[in-house]
Design a protein around this motif. Structure first.
Motif, PDB file in Angstrom:
ATOM      1  N   UNK A 127      38.935  37.251  27.477  1.00  0.00           N
ATOM      2  CA  UNK A 127      39.502  38.471  28.029  1.00  0.00           C
ATOM      3  C   UNK A 127      38.550  39.223  28.935  1.00  0.00           C
ATOM      4  N   UNK A 128      37.272  39.316  28.540  1.00  0.00           N
ATOM      5  CA  UNK A 128      36.306  40.030  29.370  1.00  0.00           C
ATOM      6  C   UNK A 128      36.052  39.298  30.678  1.00  0.00           C
ATOM      7  N   UNK A 129      35.915  37.983  30.609  1.00  0.00           N
ATOM      8  CA  UNK A 129      35.671  37.187  31.813  1.00  0.00           C
ATOM      9  C   UNK A 129      36.806  37.344  32.814  1.00  0.00           C
ATOM     10  N   UNK A 130      38.034  37.258  32.320  1.00  0.00           N
ATOM     11  CA  UNK A 130      39.194  37.379  33.203  1.00  0.00           C
ATOM     12  C   UNK A 130      39.306  38.789  33.783  1.00  0.00           C
ATOM     13  N   UNK A 131      39.028  39.802  32.963  1.00  0.00           N
ATOM     14  CA  UNK A 131      39.142  41.184  33.419  1.00  0.00           C
ATOM     15  C   UNK A 131      38.090  41.502  34.479  1.00  0.00           C
ATOM     16  N   UNK A 132      36.878  41.023  34.274  1.00  0.00           N
ATOM     17  CA  UNK A 132      35.804  41.245  35.253  1.00  0.00           C
ATOM     18  C   UNK A 132      36.157  40.571  36.570  1.00  0.00           C
ATOM     19  N   UNK A 133      36.612  39.329  36.509  1.00  0.00           N
ATOM     20  CA  UNK A 133      36.986  38.603  37.722  1.00  0.00           C
ATOM     21  C   UNK A 133      38.109  39.319  38.471  1.00  0.00           C
ATOM     22  N   UNK A 134      39.111  39.788  37.724  1.00  0.00           N
ATOM     23  CA  UNK A 134      40.239  40.481  38.348  1.00  0.00           C
ATOM     24  C   UNK A 134      39.785  41.778  39.007  1.00  0.00           C
ATOM     25  N   UNK A 135      38.964  42.561  38.287  1.00  0.00           N
ATOM     26  CA  UNK A 135      38.509  43.842  38.814  1.00  0.00           C
ATOM     27  C   UNK A 135      37.704  43.674  40.093  1.00  0.00           C
ATOM     28  N   UNK A 136      36.838  42.669  40.110  1.00  0.00           N
ATOM     29  CA  UNK A 136      35.939  42.479  41.255  1.00  0.00           C
ATOM     30  C   UNK A 136      36.606  41.724  42.400  1.00  0.00           C
ATOM     31  N   UNK A 137      37.236  40.588  42.086  1.00  0.00           N
ATOM     32  CA  UNK A 137      37.776  39.725  43.136  1.00  0.00           C
ATOM     33  C   UNK A 137      39.152  40.156  43.629  1.00  0.00           C
ATOM     34  N   UNK A 138      39.964  40.732  42.749  1.00  0.00           N
ATOM     35  CA  UNK A 138      41.320  41.109  43.141  1.00  0.00           C
ATOM     36  C   UNK A 138      41.431  42.592  43.506  1.00  0.00           C
ATOM     37  N   UNK A 139      40.879  43.451  42.651  1.00  0.00           N
ATOM     38  CA  UNK A 139      40.987  44.895  42.903  1.00  0.00           C
ATOM     39  C   UNK A 139      39.912  45.413  43.848  1.00  0.00           C
ATOM     40  N   UNK A 140      38.809  44.699  43.922  1.00  0.00           N
ATOM     41  CA  UNK A 140      37.752  45.090  44.863  1.00  0.00           C
ATOM     42  C   UNK A 140      36.949  46.301  44.444  1.00  0.00           C
ATOM     43  N   UNK A 141      36.683  46.465  43.147  1.00  0.00           N
ATOM     44  CA  UNK A 141      35.844  47.586  42.717  1.00  0.00           C
ATOM     45  C   UNK A 141      34.472  47.464  43.365  1.00  0.00           C
ATOM     46  N   UNK A 142      33.852  48.592  43.622  1.00  0.00           N
ATOM     47  CA  UNK A 142      32.534  48.576  44.274  1.00  0.00           C
ATOM     48  C   UNK A 142      31.410  48.994  43.330  1.00  0.00           C
ATOM     49  N   UNK A 143      31.761  49.448  42.131  1.00  0.00           N
ATOM     50  CA  UNK A 143      30.756  49.824  41.140  1.00  0.00           C
ATOM     51  C   UNK A 143      31.171  49.295  39.767  1.00  0.00           C
ATOM     52  N   UNK A 144      30.193  48.837  39.002  1.00  0.00           N
ATOM     53  CA  UNK A 144      30.432  48.416  37.625  1.00  0.00           C
ATOM     54  C   UNK A 144      29.467  49.176  36.730  1.00  0.00           C
ATOM     55  N   UNK A 145      30.011  49.885  35.751  1.00  0.00           N
ATOM     56  CA  UNK A 145      29.215  50.650  34.795  1.00  0.00           C
ATOM     57  C   UNK A 145      29.303  49.974  33.432  1.00  0.00           C
ATOM     58  N   UNK A 146      28.154  49.735  32.819  1.00  0.00           N
ATOM     59  CA  UNK A 146      28.110  49.332  31.409  1.00  0.00           C
ATOM     60  C   UNK A 146      27.584  50.539  30.647  1.00  0.00           C
TER      61      UNK A 146
END
Length: 220
Positions: free
Chosen positions: A76-95
């Protein structure tokens, strides 16, 4: 559950009408700027802490704000990260980690998790953090006194795991994604953010927060 049901009713009657235009716009799609990865802990509310509206954060939550290293096994995390970055185009990732984290307590004392085998296996993704703290402190065994250090180190290690994900690595290489490590103090409301210049977590005070906000607005 009564307060949950009444909360939904209040939202529909009072909150939604005041933000109807926003929700109707969001009904047709989303364009978040930030992928916000944090703990499942019930005391953490990403939108409340960041004072953001629906549609501004793409939120992923799990025990320990963990990012498993990339592998060929889909999760789930792998798919969500890929979707957020590659599909939605987020420019920042916060942990974003937090104080008094039960997952970090479990990582410190995994022997107490024998009755929770899935939790114990999941927290194996924190082993680098615990091993780093052990090495720095010269301890053979960690204790609750090491909780703050483990919490901070875990955030940094999960950021390292993020870099192993192809979609993230590609966007970092082209300067399209920036990574941020935060630790939220539940009791004080303080937010610590990792500074590469200081080599440590520093307080994100109001002045800095306002300056970041102004820079972001100016760049829009």
């Amino acid at each position: 559950m009564e307060h949950v049901f009444s909360g939904v009713a209040k939202f529909q009657k009072e909150v939604y009408p005041n933000k109807k235009a926003t929700f109707q716009k969001l009904a047709n799609g989303q364009n978040p700027e930030v992928l916000f990865i944090t703990c499942s802990d019930s005391r953490i509310d990403p939108n409340l802490v960041t004072q953001t509206d629906p549609g501004e954060l793409f939120i992923c939550r799990n025990a320990g704000n963990i990012v498993p290293p990339h592998s060929n096994q889909t999760g789930g995390m792998t798919a969500s990260i890929e979707f957020a970055v590659a599909a939605l185009g987020v420019s920042h990732i916060v942990v974003c980690g937090h104080t008094d984290c039960g997952a970090m307590k479990g990582a410190i004392s995994p022997e107490g998790l024998d009755s929770l085998p899935h939790v114990k296996e999941w927290l194996g993704h924190c082993r680098v953090a615990t091993d780093v703290v052990k090495e720095r402190c010269g301890h053979d065994k960690l204790s609750i006194d090491d909780l703050e250090a483990v919490t901070k180190e875990n955030v940094l290690q999960q950021i390292q795991h993020l870099r192993t994900h192809p979609a993230v690595a590609a966007k970092i290489a082209t300067g399209q994604v920036e990574l941020h490590g935060w630790v939220y103090n539940i009791g004080s409301g303080d937010m610590l953010c990792y500074s590469s210049e200081a080599g440590d977590f520093v307080t994100m005070d109001q002045t800095e927060a306002e300056a970041r906000f102004k820079r972001a607005k100016a760049a829009e």
